[in-house]
Design a protein around this motif. Sequence first.
Motif, short mmCIF file in Angstrom:
data_model
loop_
_atom_site.label_atom_id
_atom_site.label_comp_id
_atom_site.label_asym_id
_atom_site.label_seq_id
_atom_site.Cartn_x
_atom_site.Cartn_y
_atom_site.Cartn_z
N SER A 89 1.03 -0.94 0.09
CA SER A 89 -0.02 -0.27 -0.06
C SER A 89 0.84 1.66 0.08
O SER A 89 1.19 2.76 -0.53
N THR A 90 1.61 1.37 0.38
CA THR A 90 2.65 1.91 0.53
C THR A 90 3.70 2.63 -0.38
O THR A 90 3.89 3.60 -1.32
N ALA A 91 3.86 1.74 -1.65
CA ALA A 91 4.42 1.21 -2.94
C ALA A 91 3.95 1.89 -3.72
O ALA A 91 3.83 3.31 -4.38
N MET A 92 2.27 1.66 -3.39
CA MET A 92 1.28 2.22 -4.39
C MET A 92 1.05 3.24 -4.36
O MET A 92 0.58 4.06 -5.12
N THR A 93 1.36 3.88 -3.51
CA THR A 93 0.92 5.70 -3.03
C THR A 93 1.69 6.33 -3.01
O THR A 93 1.76 7.40 -4.36
N LEU A 94 3.16 5.65 -2.94
CA LEU A 94 3.90 6.64 -3.73
C LEU A 94 4.44 6.29 -5.40
O LEU A 94 4.54 7.40 -5.85
N ILE A 95 3.85 5.24 -5.83
CA ILE A 95 3.68 5.58 -7.25
C ILE A 95 1.97 6.01 -7.98
O ILE A 95 2.54 7.24 -8.69
N THR A 96 1.24 6.80 -7.15
CA THR A 96 0.52 7.32 -7.45
C THR A 96 1.05 8.61 -7.43
O THR A 96 0.39 10.02 -8.06
N VAL A 97 1.37 9.10 -6.20
CA VAL A 97 1.66 10.41 -6.56
C VAL A 97 2.63 11.10 -6.66
O VAL A 97 2.58 12.36 -7.41
N THR A 98 3.78 10.27 -7.48
CA THR A 98 4.66 10.52 -8.41
C THR A 98 3.82 10.15 -9.85
O THR A 98 4.62 11.46 -10.43
N GLY A 99 3.52 9.64 -9.66
CA GLY A 99 2.40 9.68 -11.29
C GLY A 99 1.59 10.93 -11.54
O GLY A 99 1.43 11.84 -12.49
N VAL A 100 1.00 11.50 -9.98
CA VAL A 100 0.16 12.72 -10.50
C VAL A 100 0.71 13.77 -10.70
O VAL A 100 0.92 14.61 -10.93
N THR A 101 2.09 14.06 -9.64
CA THR A 101 3.24 15.30 -9.75
C THR A 101 3.51 15.64 -11.05
O THR A 101 3.63 16.46 -11.55
N ILE A 102 4.40 13.90 -11.99
CA ILE A 102 4.53 14.41 -12.92
C ILE A 102 3.14 14.15 -13.63
O ILE A 102 3.98 15.62 -14.90
N CYS A 103 2.30 14.40 -13.95
CA CYS A 103 1.42 14.64 -14.66
C CYS A 103 1.06 16.21 -14.72
O CYS A 103 0.76 16.69 -15.03
N LEU A 104 0.72 16.75 -12.89
CA LEU A 104 0.86 18.52 -13.44
C LEU A 104 1.81 19.15 -13.62
O LEU A 104 1.57 20.27 -13.69
N VAL A 105 3.09 18.78 -13.91
CA VAL A 105 4.87 19.26 -14.26
C VAL A 105 4.20 19.45 -15.37
O VAL A 105 3.99 20.76 -16.17
N ALA A 106 3.92 18.62 -16.39
CA ALA A 106 3.26 17.93 -17.28
C ALA A 106 2.34 19.42 -18.13
O ALA A 106 2.67 19.96 -19.22
N PHE A 107 1.11 18.78 -17.35
CA PHE A 107 0.09 20.04 -17.62
C PHE A 107 0.78 21.59 -16.95
O PHE A 107 0.23 22.45 -18.17
N THR A 108 0.77 21.76 -16.09
CA THR A 108 1.77 22.53 -16.20
C THR A 108 2.70 23.85 -17.33
O THR A 108 2.55 24.57 -17.74
N LYS A 109 3.54 23.01 -17.85
CA LYS A 109 4.21 23.30 -18.78
C LYS A 109 3.70 23.94 -20.21
O LYS A 109 4.00 24.74 -20.28
N TRP A 110 3.19 23.08 -20.46
CA TRP A 110 1.97 22.70 -20.93
C TRP A 110 1.78 24.10 -20.94
O TRP A 110 1.17 24.81 -22.04
N TYR A 111 0.74 24.22 -20.16
CA TYR A 111 -0.22 25.92 -19.96
C TYR A 111 0.22 26.59 -19.99
O TYR A 111 -0.25 27.74 -20.52
N PHE A 112 1.28 26.93 -19.66
CA PHE A 112 2.42 28.30 -19.30
C PHE A 112 3.10 28.45 -19.80
O PHE A 112 3.60 29.88 -20.17
N SER A 113 3.42 27.73 -21.56
CA SER A 113 4.43 28.11 -22.23
C SER A 113 4.08 28.44 -23.29
O SER A 113 4.79 29.10 -23.61
N GLY A 114 2.60 29.04 -22.93
CA GLY A 114 2.82 30.49 -24.44
C GLY A 114 1.79 29.18 -25.76
O GLY A 114 2.48 28.09 -25.87
N GLY A 115 2.05 30.08 -26.69
CA GLY A 115 1.61 29.56 -28.01
C GLY A 115 2.79 29.82 -29.17
O GLY A 115 3.23 30.33 -29.01
#
Length: 153
Positions: A16-42
Amino acid sequence: MILLFNLKGDTFISQSTAMTLITVTGVTICLVAFTKWYFSGGVCTSKARLDGKTVIVTGANTGIGKETALDFAKRGARVILACRDEQRAMNAARDIIAKTGSDKIVVRILDLGSFESVRAFGKLVNETEERLDILVNNAGIFGTALQGDGGWM
């Protein structure tokens, strides 16, 4: 509950701890990617021809201003590079001409920190240009020191 073990057989972390770590890491990567895309301009993908159009780009000797002027020149516009430093503006003009083959690149000196320079630039544009279709206000002033002519330095 399943436990993960290291080679010595010691309990390392629970599943359960391993799954929590994997989930948190995945969500963090997705948030970073979305933020970079959103603020990168057109990026302008327009291929509309600008033949016969006159464009002024302030601060066109480097960076975004130069790239904007280059794009307008590629699309056939008459481009006026409105820059404070004549030598840097001439270098940018040569570079744009070399990349586009355009003979419609003009350098005009404009120091936005000086009202006298702004007035002279406006007068020259009014006297020499038949029309102005696009104005890109890319340059700005930095600092707060007042110049003698009422402009900012």
